[in-house]
Design a protein around this motif. Structure first.
Motif, PDB file in Angstrom:
ATOM      1  N   GLY A 229     -23.730 -32.069 -37.662  1.00 18.49           N
ATOM      2  CA  GLY A 229     -23.199 -33.260 -38.308  1.00 18.49           C
ATOM      3  C   GLY A 229     -22.412 -32.921 -39.565  1.00 18.49           C
ATOM      4  N   LEU A 230     -21.257 -33.586 -39.743  1.00 25.99           N
ATOM      5  CA  LEU A 230     -20.418 -33.376 -40.921  1.00 25.99           C
ATOM      6  C   LEU A 230     -20.109 -34.711 -41.575  1.00 25.99           C
ATOM      7  CD1 LEU A 230     -17.664 -30.810 -39.796  1.00 25.99           C
ATOM      8  CD2 LEU A 230     -19.580 -30.391 -41.336  1.00 25.99           C
ATOM      9  N   LEU A 231     -20.268 -34.777 -42.887  1.00 25.49           N
ATOM     10  CA  LEU A 231     -19.882 -35.961 -43.657  1.00 25.49           C
ATOM     11  C   LEU A 231     -18.980 -35.515 -44.797  1.00 25.49           C
ATOM     12  CD1 LEU A 231     -19.994 -38.910 -44.521  1.00 25.49           C
ATOM     13  CD2 LEU A 231     -22.147 -38.434 -45.688  1.00 25.49           C
ATOM     14  N   PRO A 232     -17.689 -35.854 -44.747  1.00 24.21           N
ATOM     15  CA  PRO A 232     -16.802 -35.496 -45.856  1.00 24.21           C
ATOM     16  C   PRO A 232     -17.209 -36.238 -47.128  1.00 24.21           C
ATOM     17  CG  PRO A 232     -15.556 -36.190 -43.914  1.00 24.21           C
ATOM     18  CD  PRO A 232     -16.983 -36.551 -43.669  1.00 24.21           C
ATOM     19  N   VAL A 233     -17.475 -35.501 -48.187  1.00 28.36           N
ATOM     20  CA  VAL A 233     -17.887 -36.110 -49.459  1.00 28.36           C
ATOM     21  C   VAL A 233     -16.608 -36.486 -50.220  1.00 28.36           C
ATOM     22  CG1 VAL A 233     -19.212 -35.809 -51.574  1.00 28.36           C
ATOM     23  CG2 VAL A 233     -19.973 -34.707 -49.450  1.00 28.36           C
ATOM     24  N   THR A 234     -16.112 -37.691 -49.984  1.00 28.96           N
ATOM     25  CA  THR A 234     -14.808 -38.095 -50.495  1.00 28.96           C
ATOM     26  C   THR A 234     -14.864 -38.875 -51.808  1.00 28.96           C
ATOM     27  OG1 THR A 234     -14.949 -40.026 -49.034  1.00 28.96           O
ATOM     28  CG2 THR A 234     -13.731 -38.105 -48.218  1.00 28.96           C
ATOM     29  N   SER A 235     -16.056 -39.142 -52.329  1.00 25.62           N
ATOM     30  CA  SER A 235     -16.198 -39.868 -53.593  1.00 25.62           C
ATOM     31  C   SER A 235     -17.590 -39.635 -54.146  1.00 25.62           C
ATOM     32  CB  SER A 235     -15.961 -41.368 -53.388  1.00 25.62           C
ATOM     33  OG  SER A 235     -17.047 -41.941 -52.687  1.00 25.62           O
ATOM     34  N   PRO A 236     -17.800 -39.900 -55.442  1.00 23.39           N
ATOM     35  CA  PRO A 236     -19.153 -39.801 -55.988  1.00 23.39           C
ATOM     36  C   PRO A 236     -20.139 -40.725 -55.275  1.00 23.39           C
ATOM     37  CG  PRO A 236     -17.552 -39.796 -57.767  1.00 23.39           C
ATOM     38  CD  PRO A 236     -16.782 -40.093 -56.509  1.00 23.39           C
ATOM     39  N   ARG A 237     -19.669 -41.885 -54.818  1.00 19.59           N
ATOM     40  CA  ARG A 237     -20.572 -42.794 -54.087  1.00 19.59           C
ATOM     41  C   ARG A 237     -21.041 -42.142 -52.792  1.00 19.59           C
ATOM     42  NH1 ARG A 237     -20.478 -46.170 -49.889  1.00 19.59           N
ATOM     43  NH2 ARG A 237     -18.285 -45.725 -49.469  1.00 19.59           N
ATOM     44  N   VAL A 238     -20.113 -41.506 -52.084  1.00 19.80           N
ATOM     45  CA  VAL A 238     -20.493 -40.819 -50.855  1.00 19.80           C
ATOM     46  C   VAL A 238     -21.446 -39.665 -51.159  1.00 19.80           C
ATOM     47  CG1 VAL A 238     -19.634 -39.479 -48.889  1.00 19.80           C
ATOM     48  CG2 VAL A 238     -18.382 -41.494 -49.668  1.00 19.80           C
ATOM     49  N   LEU A 239     -21.256 -39.009 -52.281  1.00 16.67           N
ATOM     50  CA  LEU A 239     -22.173 -37.939 -52.666  1.00 16.67           C
ATOM     51  C   LEU A 239     -23.597 -38.473 -52.812  1.00 16.67           C
ATOM     52  CD1 LEU A 239     -22.619 -34.994 -53.462  1.00 16.67           C
ATOM     53  CD2 LEU A 239     -21.989 -35.603 -55.810  1.00 16.67           C
ATOM     54  N   GLU A 240     -23.731 -39.674 -53.369  1.00 15.98           N
ATOM     55  CA  GLU A 240     -25.058 -40.280 -53.483  1.00 15.98           C
ATOM     56  C   GLU A 240     -25.651 -40.557 -52.106  1.00 15.98           C
ATOM     57  OE1 GLU A 240     -27.105 -40.774 -56.028  1.00 15.98           O
ATOM     58  OE2 GLU A 240     -25.648 -39.592 -57.149  1.00 15.98           O
ATOM     59  N   VAL A 241     -24.800 -41.007 -51.170  1.00 16.53           N
ATOM     60  CA  VAL A 241     -25.270 -41.240 -49.801  1.00 16.53           C
ATOM     61  C   VAL A 241     -25.786 -39.948 -49.195  1.00 16.53           C
ATOM     62  CG1 VAL A 241     -24.547 -41.869 -47.459  1.00 16.53           C
ATOM     63  CG2 VAL A 241     -23.764 -43.232 -49.412  1.00 16.53           C
ATOM     64  N   THR A 242     -25.051 -38.864 -49.391  1.00 15.94           N
ATOM     65  CA  THR A 242     -25.473 -37.595 -48.816  1.00 15.94           C
ATOM     66  C   THR A 242     -26.785 -37.114 -49.427  1.00 15.94           C
ATOM     67  OG1 THR A 242     -24.224 -36.242 -50.397  1.00 15.94           O
ATOM     68  CG2 THR A 242     -23.077 -36.934 -48.398  1.00 15.94           C
ATOM     69  N   ARG A 243     -27.000 -37.393 -50.684  1.00 15.15           N
ATOM     70  CA  ARG A 243     -28.277 -37.001 -51.295  1.00 15.15           C
ATOM     71  C   ARG A 243     -29.444 -37.715 -50.620  1.00 15.15           C
ATOM     72  NH1 ARG A 243     -25.655 -37.422 -57.300  1.00 15.15           N
ATOM     73  NH2 ARG A 243     -25.024 -35.227 -57.517  1.00 15.15           N
ATOM     74  N   ARG A 244     -29.243 -38.986 -50.298  1.00 19.70           N
ATOM     75  CA  ARG A 244     -30.307 -39.726 -49.599  1.00 19.70           C
ATOM     76  C   ARG A 244     -30.522 -39.168 -48.202  1.00 19.70           C
ATOM     77  NH1 ARG A 244     -27.625 -44.197 -51.912  1.00 19.70           N
ATOM     78  NH2 ARG A 244     -26.755 -44.805 -49.886  1.00 19.70           N
ATOM     79  N   LEU A 245     -29.427 -38.851 -47.520  1.00 25.19           N
ATOM     80  CA  LEU A 245     -29.531 -38.359 -46.145  1.00 25.19           C
ATOM     81  C   LEU A 245     -30.164 -36.976 -46.058  1.00 25.19           C
ATOM     82  CD1 LEU A 245     -26.055 -39.450 -44.685  1.00 25.19           C
ATOM     83  CD2 LEU A 245     -28.292 -40.464 -44.186  1.00 25.19           C
ATOM     84  N   THR A 246     -30.021 -36.190 -47.104  1.00 32.04           N
ATOM     85  CA  THR A 246     -30.524 -34.811 -47.083  1.00 32.04           C
ATOM     86  C   THR A 246     -31.775 -34.633 -47.934  1.00 32.04           C
ATOM     87  OG1 THR A 246     -29.080 -34.157 -48.922  1.00 32.04           O
ATOM     88  CG2 THR A 246     -28.203 -33.903 -46.692  1.00 32.04           C
ATOM     89  N   GLY A 247     -32.385 -35.732 -48.382  1.00 32.07           N
ATOM     90  CA  GLY A 247     -33.572 -35.594 -49.219  1.00 32.07           C
ATOM     91  C   GLY A 247     -33.285 -34.903 -50.528  1.00 32.07           C
ATOM     92  N   ASP A 248     -32.132 -35.237 -51.134  1.00 31.97           N
ATOM     93  CA  ASP A 248     -31.711 -34.667 -52.424  1.00 31.97           C
ATOM     94  C   ASP A 248     -31.430 -33.167 -52.342  1.00 31.97           C
ATOM     95  OD1 ASP A 248     -31.830 -37.107 -53.817  1.00 31.97           O
ATOM     96  OD2 ASP A 248     -33.986 -36.869 -54.101  1.00 31.97           O
ATOM     97  N   HIS A 249     -31.167 -32.683 -51.129  1.00 29.78           N
ATOM     98  CA  HIS A 249     -30.807 -31.278 -50.991  1.00 29.78           C
ATOM     99  C   HIS A 249     -29.309 -31.140 -51.236  1.00 29.78           C
ATOM    100  CE1 HIS A 249     -30.923 -27.147 -49.491  1.00 29.78           C
ATOM    101  NE2 HIS A 249     -29.823 -27.426 -48.827  1.00 29.78           N
ATOM    102  N   GLU A 250     -28.959 -30.592 -52.368  1.00 33.84           N
ATOM    103  CA  GLU A 250     -27.554 -30.422 -52.726  1.00 33.84           C
ATOM    104  C   GLU A 250     -27.362 -28.978 -53.197  1.00 33.84           C
ATOM    105  OE1 GLU A 250     -24.318 -32.148 -55.945  1.00 33.84           O
ATOM    106  OE2 GLU A 250     -26.045 -33.379 -55.387  1.00 33.84           O
TER     107      GLU A 250
END
Length: 313
Positions: A229-250
């Motif tokens: 799965g790939l999610l382009p992190v195109t904004s800070p808002r999307v970055l927050e979404v990815t943190r939720r999806l990955t359990g804050d794994h950044e």
């Protein structure tokens, strides 16, 4: 769409015929293609924007579009409605998410029958997370199901054409270790799933290690597609979404690349797209043929990735 999606009729309630060829077979035959994820919109304005995005993505011929429950868990009605609309109004093959959260087995059977009546024969069988707080302890519904492999078997018993499951490159939060998690994935596939879709992760190496663990743990499952799965992190808002999806794994490398650009919207978007492109190129170089792209109900970033990676059908 591929001729493999030309439908033959299946027994069941009246309605459009579901595709006759399982998605696992379609995915094994695919070469440099993509699938996409959509969510039921919140309102009419969102629905209009989403449908415009769907029309643009349809021209790129995704292998399928998975349809989630929506933000915060949502409910199954929106999933059935959107999946049915894709089936009736586009050439995009819908894959409906189905989760055991908050539902007895009889209700799940009814959802599967509604999907079949709408001509939707493909489901992604997910145990799901508790509504409201994904990190809350899991408690099955009385009369419901405890594990995703049970949902796979139920979907099969109800005549699903294809059943997919989730894979966790970083391990499911409830798994004691990655080896246990891999054995659980193998169990879901052996229960009757055709393929798996990996949860989002930024490090391609994490996905490749999952692929290797599954090959070691279950050589009998060689050839079963597992889509990254790939999610382009195109904004800070999307970055927050990815943190939720990955359990804050950044990963620290991602922070180093994106943090300096938080105040420059255009530069942030370009860097986020570049990160996704690099990951896609590496996955293709490692032999992956179908990439699952999270759209967030927008087509722009997906179109860019599909174009630059050469994934259009």
């Amino acid at each position: 769409m591929s001729g493999a999606l030309d439908a033959g009729a299946r027994p069941g309630p009246p309605g459009p015929a579901a595709p006759a060829v399982p998605l696992g077979d379609v995915l094994r035959a695919a070469r440099r293609r993509f699938s996409v994820e959509l969510s039921p919109p919140h309102d009419e304005a969102g629905a209009a924007r989403q449908w415009e995005a769907v029309r643009r993505l349809e021209r790129l011929r995704p292998v399928f579009a998975s349809v989630t429950y929506g933000a915060g868990g949502g409910d199954q009605d929106g999933t059935v409605e959107l999946a049915g609309r894709l089936r009736d109004g586009t050439g995009v093959r819908p894959l409906a998410h189905l989760t055991a959260v908050g539902q007895p087995a009889d209700a799940l059977r009814e959802v599967l029958r509604r999907l079949r009546a709408a001509g939707v024969g493909d489901v992604l069988a997910l145990r799901g997370d508790p509504h409201g707080d994904p990190r809350a302890p899991w408690r099955p519904h009385p009369g419901g199901l405890q594990h995703a492999d049970q949902l796979v078997r139920l979907a099969r018993a109800e005549g699903a054409v294809s059943v997919g499951v989730a894979a966790f490159p970083l391990g499911h939060p409830e798994s004691p270790d990655l080896d246990s998690d891999t054995r659980h994935l193998a169990g879901k596939l052996r229960a009757g799933a055709d393929f798996a879709i990996a949860q989002l992760c930024f490090d391609v190496e994490e996905f490749l290690r999952l692929r290797d663990r599954l090959a070691r743990t279950a050589p009998d499952l060689a050839g079963v597609p597992v889509l990254p799965g790939l999610l382009p992190v195109t904004s800070p808002r999307v970055l927050e979404v990815t943190r939720r999806l990955t359990g804050d794994h950044e990963p620290s490398w991602l922070q180093r690349r994106l943090a300096p650009l938080l105040d420059d919207r255009g530069a942030f978007r370009e860097e986020g797209l570049e990160v996704a492109l690099e990951a896609g190129q590496r996955l293709l170089a490692e032999g992956e043929q179908v990439l699952h792209l999270y759209s967030l109900n927008s087509s722009g970033a997906v179109e860019r990735l599909v174009g630059e990676l050469g994934l259009a059908g």
